[in-house]
Motif scaffolding. Sequence first.
Motif, PDB file in Angstrom:
ATOM      1  N   ASN A 173      29.284  93.492   0.237  1.00 19.30           N
ATOM      2  CA  ASN A 173      30.266  94.268  -1.045  1.00 19.30           C
ATOM      3  C   ASN A 173      29.712  94.211  -2.224  1.00 19.30           C
ATOM      4  OD1 ASN A 173      31.743  93.947  -3.429  1.00 19.30           O
ATOM      5  ND2 ASN A 173      33.621  93.086  -2.584  1.00 19.30           N
ATOM      6  N   VAL A 213      24.767  86.324   1.821  1.00 22.55           N
ATOM      7  CA  VAL A 213      24.435  88.178   1.844  1.00 22.55           C
ATOM      8  C   VAL A 213      26.383  89.074   1.814  1.00 22.55           C
ATOM      9  CG1 VAL A 213      24.211  89.530   4.315  1.00 22.55           C
ATOM     10  CG2 VAL A 213      22.627  88.187   3.677  1.00 22.55           C
ATOM     11  N   ASP A 214      26.299  89.560   1.489  1.00 26.25           N
ATOM     12  CA  ASP A 214      28.351  90.479   1.575  1.00 26.25           C
ATOM     13  C   ASP A 214      27.439  92.007   1.616  1.00 26.25           C
ATOM     14  OD1 ASP A 214      30.181  88.552   0.231  1.00 26.25           O
ATOM     15  OD2 ASP A 214      30.710  90.714   0.807  1.00 26.25           O
ATOM     16  N   SER A 261      33.614  79.728   9.785  1.00 25.58           N
ATOM     17  CA  SER A 261      34.818  80.598   9.912  1.00 25.58           C
ATOM     18  C   SER A 261      35.577  80.064  10.568  1.00 25.58           C
ATOM     19  CB  SER A 261      35.087  82.289  10.627  1.00 25.58           C
ATOM     20  OG  SER A 261      33.804  82.962   9.471  1.00 25.58           O
ATOM     21  N   THR A 262      36.820  80.058   9.941  1.00 23.02           N
ATOM     22  CA  THR A 262      37.651  79.669  10.597  1.00 23.02           C
ATOM     23  C   THR A 262      37.910  80.873  12.119  1.00 23.02           C
ATOM     24  OG1 THR A 262      38.900  78.732   9.254  1.00 23.02           O
ATOM     25  CG2 THR A 262      40.881  78.483  11.024  1.00 23.02           C
ATOM     26  N   VAL A 278      37.841  72.168   2.682  1.00 18.97           N
ATOM     27  CA  VAL A 278      37.824  72.082   1.369  1.00 18.97           C
ATOM     28  C   VAL A 278      39.437  72.649   0.348  1.00 18.97           C
ATOM     29  CG1 VAL A 278      35.544  72.427   0.405  1.00 18.97           C
ATOM     30  CG2 VAL A 278      36.348  73.836   0.503  1.00 18.97           C
ATOM     31  N   GLY A 297      28.716  86.316   3.666  1.00 16.15           N
ATOM     32  CA  GLY A 297      30.174  86.472   3.685  1.00 16.15           C
ATOM     33  C   GLY A 297      29.370  85.259   2.276  1.00 16.15           C
ATOM     34  N   LEU A 298      30.004  86.204   0.840  1.00 17.94           N
ATOM     35  CA  LEU A 298      30.306  85.491  -0.062  1.00 17.94           C
ATOM     36  C   LEU A 298      31.308  84.645  -1.061  1.00 17.94           C
ATOM     37  CD1 LEU A 298      26.790  86.556  -1.858  1.00 17.94           C
ATOM     38  CD2 LEU A 298      27.231  84.933  -0.610  1.00 17.94           C
ATOM     39  N   GLY A 299      32.587  84.460  -0.454  1.00 16.48           N
ATOM     40  CA  GLY A 299      33.356  84.300  -0.460  1.00 16.48           C
ATOM     41  C   GLY A 299      34.264  83.313  -0.806  1.00 16.48           C
ATOM     42  N   CYS A 355      44.547  80.023   4.808  1.00 18.25           N
ATOM     43  CA  CYS A 355      44.252  78.978   5.921  1.00 18.25           C
ATOM     44  C   CYS A 355      45.638  77.818   6.508  1.00 18.25           C
ATOM     45  CB  CYS A 355      43.891  77.801   5.546  1.00 18.25           C
ATOM     46  SG  CYS A 355      42.222  78.340   4.568  1.00 18.25           S
ATOM     47  N   ARG A 395      46.665  85.125  -1.606  1.00 23.34           N
ATOM     48  CA  ARG A 395      46.682  85.189  -0.108  1.00 23.34           C
ATOM     49  C   ARG A 395      48.059  85.125   0.556  1.00 23.34           C
ATOM     50  NH1 ARG A 395      40.762  85.490   1.807  1.00 23.34           N
ATOM     51  NH2 ARG A 395      40.711  82.959   0.160  1.00 23.34           N
ATOM     52  N   SER A 415      31.324  91.463  13.990  1.00 28.94           N
ATOM     53  CA  SER A 415      29.875  92.229  13.040  1.00 28.94           C
ATOM     54  C   SER A 415      28.623  91.459  12.150  1.00 28.94           C
ATOM     55  CB  SER A 415      30.162  93.322  11.673  1.00 28.94           C
ATOM     56  OG  SER A 415      31.423  92.597  11.321  1.00 28.94           O
ATOM     57  N   ILE A 464      34.184  80.384   0.147  1.00 31.58           N
ATOM     58  CA  ILE A 464      33.796  79.736   0.724  1.00 31.58           C
ATOM     59  C   ILE A 464      31.887  79.788   1.082  1.00 31.58           C
ATOM     60  CG2 ILE A 464      33.190  78.928   3.587  1.00 31.58           C
ATOM     61  CD1 ILE A 464      35.975  77.276   1.754  1.00 31.58           C
ATOM     62  N   GLY A 465      32.023  80.441   1.284  1.00 33.50           N
ATOM     63  CA  GLY A 465      30.254  81.806   1.601  1.00 33.50           C
ATOM     64  C   GLY A 465      29.376  80.830  -0.395  1.00 33.50           C
ATOM     65  N   ALA A 494      30.736  82.745   6.348  1.00 37.13           N
ATOM     66  CA  ALA A 494      31.474  82.613   6.659  1.00 37.13           C
ATOM     67  C   ALA A 494      32.224  83.228   6.029  1.00 37.13           C
ATOM     68  CB  ALA A 494      32.085  81.528   5.123  1.00 37.13           C
ATOM     69  N   VAL A 495      32.216  83.959   7.009  1.00 37.62           N
ATOM     70  CA  VAL A 495      33.513  85.774   6.863  1.00 37.62           C
ATOM     71  C   VAL A 495      34.633  85.346   7.294  1.00 37.62           C
ATOM     72  CG1 VAL A 495      31.369  87.206   7.398  1.00 37.62           C
ATOM     73  CG2 VAL A 495      32.916  86.644   9.204  1.00 37.62           C
TER      74      VAL A 495
HETATM   75  N1  NAD Z   1      39.412  79.785   1.164  1.00 36.17           N
HETATM   76  C1  NAD Z   1      39.321  78.914   1.360  1.00 36.17           C
HETATM   77  O1  NAD Z   1      39.788  78.033   0.966  1.00 36.17           O
HETATM   78  C2  NAD Z   1      39.139  78.794   2.966  1.00 36.17           C
HETATM   79  C3  NAD Z   1      38.865  77.242   3.606  1.00 36.17           C
HETATM   80  C4  NAD Z   1      38.659  76.516   4.948  1.00 36.17           C
HETATM   81  C5  NAD Z   1      38.123  77.722   5.309  1.00 36.17           C
HETATM   82  N2  NAD Z   1      38.057  78.639   5.066  1.00 36.17           N
HETATM   83  C6  NAD Z   1      38.131  79.957   6.274  1.00 36.17           C
HETATM   84  O2  NAD Z   1      36.744  80.675   5.977  1.00 36.17           O
HETATM   85  C7  NAD Z   1      36.447  81.667   6.220  1.00 36.17           C
HETATM   86  C8  NAD Z   1      36.007  82.845   5.000  1.00 36.17           C
HETATM   87  O3  NAD Z   1      37.396  83.079   4.103  1.00 36.17           O
HETATM   88  P1  NAD Z   1      37.108  82.807   2.558  1.00 36.17           P
HETATM   89  O4  NAD Z   1      37.450  82.344   1.822  1.00 36.17           O
HETATM   90  O5  NAD Z   1      35.598  82.777   2.166  1.00 36.17           O
HETATM   91  O6  NAD Z   1      37.029  84.746   2.663  1.00 36.17           O
HETATM   92  P2  NAD Z   1      36.978  85.693   1.599  1.00 36.17           P
HETATM   93  O7  NAD Z   1      37.322  86.520   2.492  1.00 36.17           O
HETATM   94  O8  NAD Z   1      36.604  84.942   0.569  1.00 36.17           O
HETATM   95  O9  NAD Z   1      35.001  85.950   1.544  1.00 36.17           O
HETATM   96  C9  NAD Z   1      34.194  86.498   2.863  1.00 36.17           C
HETATM   97  C10 NAD Z   1      33.586  87.272   2.634  1.00 36.17           C
HETATM   98  O10 NAD Z   1      32.763  87.874   3.794  1.00 36.17           O
HETATM   99  C11 NAD Z   1      32.629  89.382   2.888  1.00 36.17           C
HETATM  100  N3  NAD Z   1      32.334  89.767   4.680  1.00 36.17           N
HETATM  101  C12 NAD Z   1      33.309  90.447   5.129  1.00 36.17           C
HETATM  102  N4  NAD Z   1      32.588  90.673   6.212  1.00 36.17           N
HETATM  103  C13 NAD Z   1      31.227  90.663   6.469  1.00 36.17           C
HETATM  104  C14 NAD Z   1      29.793  90.618   6.879  1.00 36.17           C
HETATM  105  N5  NAD Z   1      30.064  91.276   8.181  1.00 36.17           N
HETATM  106  N6  NAD Z   1      28.763  90.711   6.454  1.00 36.17           N
HETATM  107  C15 NAD Z   1      28.563  90.284   5.279  1.00 36.17           C
HETATM  108  N7  NAD Z   1      29.722  89.695   4.183  1.00 36.17           N
HETATM  109  C16 NAD Z   1      30.965  89.811   4.794  1.00 36.17           C
HETATM  110  C17 NAD Z   1      33.775  89.971   2.313  1.00 36.17           C
HETATM  111  O11 NAD Z   1      32.597  90.565   1.739  1.00 36.17           O
HETATM  112  C18 NAD Z   1      33.904  88.500   1.205  1.00 36.17           C
HETATM  113  O12 NAD Z   1      33.427  88.678   0.233  1.00 36.17           O
HETATM  114  C19 NAD Z   1      37.444  82.474   6.778  1.00 36.17           C
HETATM  115  O13 NAD Z   1      37.366  82.332   8.085  1.00 36.17           O
HETATM  116  C20 NAD Z   1      38.599  81.353   6.447  1.00 36.17           C
HETATM  117  O14 NAD Z   1      39.725  80.988   6.920  1.00 36.17           O
HETATM  118  C21 NAD Z   1      38.471  79.868   4.039  1.00 36.17           C
END
Ligand code: NAD
Length: 419
Positions: free
Chosen positions: A36, A33-34, A119-120, A161, A11-13, A266, A334, A100, A15-16, A83-84
């Motif tokens: 997308n 790994v993502d 992931s939260t 963060v 999960g490269l969003g 969050c 979001r 998944s 957080i990842g 970190a999905v």
């Molecule tokens: N964004 C924040 O500031 C923040 C802070 C603390 C905690 N979190 C938690 O961290 C987690 C991730 O949040 P985010 O903001 O990084 O999400 P995001 O949507 O920015 O990124 C998640 C990524 O995961 C990918 N993904 C989904 N399923 C997948 C799989 N099975 N394999 C590989 N990649 C996959 C998606 O394509 C996406 O690029 C969530 O649980 C969120 O609540 C987020």
Amino acid sequence: MNRLRTISVIGLGYIGLPTAVVLASRGVSVVGVDINSDVVARINRGEVHIVEPDLDAVTARVVQNGLLRATTSVSEADAFVIAVPTPFHDGKADMAYVKSAAASVAPVLKAGDLVVLESTSPPGTTEAMVVQLAALRPDLKFPGRQDGACDVRVAYCPERVLPGRVLVELVENDRVIGGITPECAARAEELYRIFCTGSLLRTDVRTAEMCKLTENSFRDVGIAFANELSVICEKLGVNVWELIRLANHHPRVNILQPGPGVGGHCIAVDPWFIVAAAPEQARLIRTAREVNDAKPAHVLANIKAAIAGARAAGIRPTVGVLGLAFKADVDDFRESPALQIAEAIASWSNCEVIVSEPHAEALPGRLSGLKHVRMSGDVHELIRESHIVVMLVNHRHYKEISREDLEGKAIIDTRGVWS
Ligand SMILES: NC(=O)c1ccc[n+]([C@@H]2O[C@H](COP(=O)([O-])OP(=O)(O)OC[C@H]3O[C@@H](n4cnc5c(N)ncnc54)[C@H](O)[C@@H]3O)[C@@H](O)[C@H]2O)c1
């Protein structure tokens, strides 16, 4: 450090990706790994798909050095950081992405590996992930067995963060690390020691899961108090911003700031995980969510009244909307109350709407394609052409707007910028 030569971040969003990049910047070989493929292709070109200070430069460097590579399929590694997304739908946490991701890691696991969920998640998620992994890999021993035998360590480490300061806070924040067993927590600590300078606080897995939810619920309750105050003050003719400033001079009072609501991935979501897990007990936490969720409707009622005032004077007013992101200086929409408010105004036909959002190239969501709604990159033009100015997000770009610029306009300032 040694044992963790290759780390896979799933999960490269928001957080990842920063986590992968920071690990790689410490010399670890990281495979991101993502699912997308566009995200993967961009990262492999050394580009980023999110706005975060300095992330682009560090990503370009670690990709060029060969320390970070992105892919759509999971391969062997010494540790896996998951970190999905964990969205909340219809009163329930949607754990499909976590399940998944765990299923994609299972086939490549080997003895000695570490799996950390970031992931939260609702309490009990990491234990459920262990059950899932054990079912998929009966040849490996997972933690928590009666005999204490364990091939793969599993832990939960929440992320706290602040968007806009992610690269700094990833390194400097203290972190809570919950292990399925104390050995799992110790193993995960080795991973975070690679890049964290903050304290690494070991605990059990449920406490770590609950800790993240508690932190955000605490913030949500505090914001709900400020939002409720803002509505009370409006009724009583008191300037809430001045009130809070004065009250905060008390040595043991620290009231947060009101706003148009609470957004983001969050704070607006995580308290519901607690409410869903303990609906009878989580009364204050639920009420705080309801208070914050009701604030956009209150702001909209004020905008409606301003439009009615203009129309009574024979004007079809133009409403200038400043900001759509869920908070200042980020590109994240979001759960954004600002976007929700802008979309509601745009659905009315009794006004023209000009929207400013410095972090969007085009109008997002339901705002696009409407004849009476347009975007402006020039805030001075927006102010000039608007009869009603609605401040929703105090982006730093708006600091250049002075009170004089707003002379003669109806102002709805949800952030206290001009109050
Ligand atoms: N964004 C924040 O500031 C923040 C802070 C603390 C905690 N979190 C938690 O961290 C987690 C991730 O949040 P985010 O903001 O990084 O999400 P995001 O949507 O920015 O990124 C998640 C990524 O995961 C990918 N993904 C989904 N399923 C997948 C799989 N099975 N394999 C590989 N990649 C996959 C998606 O394509 C996406 O690029 C969530 O649980 C969120 O609540 C987020």
